[in-house]
Design a protein around this motif. Sequence first.
Motif, PDB file in Angstrom:
ATOM      1  N   ALA A 170     -10.262  40.135   5.127  1.00  0.00           N
ATOM      2  CA  ALA A 170      -8.921  39.743   5.567  1.00  0.00           C
ATOM      3  C   ALA A 170      -8.880  38.229   5.700  1.00  0.00           C
ATOM      4  O   ALA A 170      -9.925  37.584   5.873  1.00  0.00           O
ATOM      5  N   CYS A 171      -7.685  37.667   5.604  1.00  0.00           N
ATOM      6  CA  CYS A 171      -7.535  36.228   5.800  1.00  0.00           C
ATOM      7  C   CYS A 171      -8.072  35.857   7.178  1.00  0.00           C
ATOM      8  O   CYS A 171      -7.726  36.490   8.183  1.00  0.00           O
ATOM      9  N   GLU A 172      -8.885  34.835   7.239  1.00  0.00           N
ATOM     10  CA  GLU A 172      -9.539  34.480   8.496  1.00  0.00           C
ATOM     11  C   GLU A 172      -8.629  33.708   9.447  1.00  0.00           C
ATOM     12  O   GLU A 172      -9.029  33.410  10.566  1.00  0.00           O
ATOM     13  N   ILE A 173      -7.397  33.431   9.017  1.00  0.00           N
ATOM     14  CA  ILE A 173      -6.433  32.794   9.914  1.00  0.00           C
ATOM     15  C   ILE A 173      -5.361  33.782  10.363  1.00  0.00           C
ATOM     16  O   ILE A 173      -5.184  34.020  11.548  1.00  0.00           O
ATOM     17  N   CYS A 174      -4.641  34.390   9.396  1.00  0.00           N
ATOM     18  CA  CYS A 174      -3.540  35.285   9.787  1.00  0.00           C
ATOM     19  C   CYS A 174      -3.970  36.732   9.915  1.00  0.00           C
ATOM     20  O   CYS A 174      -3.201  37.572  10.391  1.00  0.00           O
ATOM     21  N   LEU A 175      -5.180  37.064   9.444  1.00  0.00           N
ATOM     22  CA  LEU A 175      -5.779  38.396   9.559  1.00  0.00           C
ATOM     23  C   LEU A 175      -5.112  39.452   8.672  1.00  0.00           C
ATOM     24  O   LEU A 175      -5.409  40.647   8.811  1.00  0.00           O
ATOM     25  N   ARG A 176      -4.227  39.047   7.757  1.00  0.00           N
ATOM     26  CA  ARG A 176      -3.654  40.026   6.824  1.00  0.00           C
ATOM     27  C   ARG A 176      -4.738  40.461   5.839  1.00  0.00           C
ATOM     28  O   ARG A 176      -5.434  39.618   5.287  1.00  0.00           O
ATOM     29  N   ASP A 177      -4.865  41.766   5.641  1.00  0.00           N
ATOM     30  CA  ASP A 177      -5.984  42.280   4.846  1.00  0.00           C
ATOM     31  C   ASP A 177      -5.547  42.987   3.569  1.00  0.00           C
ATOM     32  O   ASP A 177      -6.345  43.670   2.941  1.00  0.00           O
ATOM     33  N   TRP A 178      -4.294  42.826   3.167  1.00  0.00           N
ATOM     34  CA  TRP A 178      -3.801  43.531   1.972  1.00  0.00           C
ATOM     35  C   TRP A 178      -3.342  42.564   0.873  1.00  0.00           C
ATOM     36  O   TRP A 178      -2.721  42.975  -0.094  1.00  0.00           O
ATOM     37  N   GLY A 253       1.579  36.097  10.025  1.00  0.00           N
ATOM     38  CA  GLY A 253       0.975  37.423  10.128  1.00  0.00           C
ATOM     39  C   GLY A 253       1.996  38.536  10.196  1.00  0.00           C
ATOM     40  O   GLY A 253       1.677  39.707   9.952  1.00  0.00           O
ATOM     41  N   ARG A 254       3.254  38.173  10.521  1.00  0.00           N
ATOM     42  CA  ARG A 254       4.323  39.180  10.578  1.00  0.00           C
ATOM     43  C   ARG A 254       5.005  39.382   9.231  1.00  0.00           C
ATOM     44  O   ARG A 254       5.830  40.276   9.094  1.00  0.00           O
ATOM     45  N   VAL A 255       4.705  38.518   8.263  1.00  0.00           N
ATOM     46  CA  VAL A 255       5.300  38.668   6.933  1.00  0.00           C
ATOM     47  C   VAL A 255       4.486  39.727   6.199  1.00  0.00           C
ATOM     48  O   VAL A 255       3.416  39.457   5.649  1.00  0.00           O
ATOM     49  N   ARG A 256       4.986  40.942   6.237  1.00  0.00           N
ATOM     50  CA  ARG A 256       4.245  42.090   5.708  1.00  0.00           C
ATOM     51  C   ARG A 256       5.042  42.773   4.614  1.00  0.00           C
ATOM     52  O   ARG A 256       6.228  43.019   4.770  1.00  0.00           O
ATOM     53  N   TRP A 257       4.353  43.077   3.524  1.00  0.00           N
ATOM     54  CA  TRP A 257       5.022  43.766   2.417  1.00  0.00           C
ATOM     55  C   TRP A 257       5.138  45.257   2.719  1.00  0.00           C
ATOM     56  O   TRP A 257       4.224  45.874   3.282  1.00  0.00           O
ATOM     57  N   LYS A 258       6.246  45.833   2.330  1.00  0.00           N
ATOM     58  CA  LYS A 258       6.428  47.271   2.461  1.00  0.00           C
ATOM     59  C   LYS A 258       5.700  47.964   1.308  1.00  0.00           C
ATOM     60  O   LYS A 258       5.599  47.426   0.217  1.00  0.00           O
TER      61      LYS A 258
END
Length: 260
Positions: A170-178, A253-258
């Motif tokens: 996962a990104c080590e800053i925003c923690l998004r893992d997808w 981190g809140r910008v999440r793809w559906k």
Amino acid sequence: MLPLSDQAQTNYDILRDCLSEPIIQKSASKPSNSKRRKLKGRKHTIQETLTPGGIPEAETNHAEDLADFIDYLTLEIFTSLPPDLHTLSYSVIKSNDRLASAYTDLLPPTTLSSLLTLIPPSVPDSLEAYALLNPTTSSLPNFLSPVLNAYIASATSPPPSLSPTQRATACEICLRDWIPLTYHHLIPRAVHAKVVKRGWHEEWRLSSVAWLCRACHSFVHRVAGNEELGREYWSVERLMGREDVQGWARWVGRVRWKKR
């Protein structure tokens, strides 16, 4: 849109990641504004201006709207590209001289122009509607050329080589893992010689990397120059000690793809 093959889905994700970086950057640099507009042809609305003072602190629904907008533009652009670009990969260009010649890391002007003519009017219309594209000072080619070049470079890059630092999931800053990750040299290579000469760090530390998403990678290079990064922010922990990086991480981190 028909279901995508595995390679086409991978490339769709790459294009969305490349497109999201300039949109997020431009959205994160605008003053706050409560005005809302309706996106042409879409039922949802998005916040025209998402962040105050250049440091994103938008509410969760604003980030969700931005993600929807990026997904919408990605779909419009991806489906307009030639089929060859949907499944382009490192193995494909290694076995196809025609594609290898046409789709290099830096697209030839003729190839780039032909691709841009395929982009539907909904794309520049939407970018202009939300002040992401100013027809008097910039143009669609100026906005999309870096995106398409980054897409080709990422889609055709060889498999990542082994790194002395274990690759993160996962990104080590925003923690998004997808989303796709890139590696950031914590001590930029451009200042390696200066770092060693001035004794800022031991030489073994020069190989340290952090795995970041494209948006966070670009943000890090905007908040500090190479010398400051190498001297002061040579670890993820030191980067995360900055308030602006913390604010950015919370927001992006809140910008999440559906799921598609």
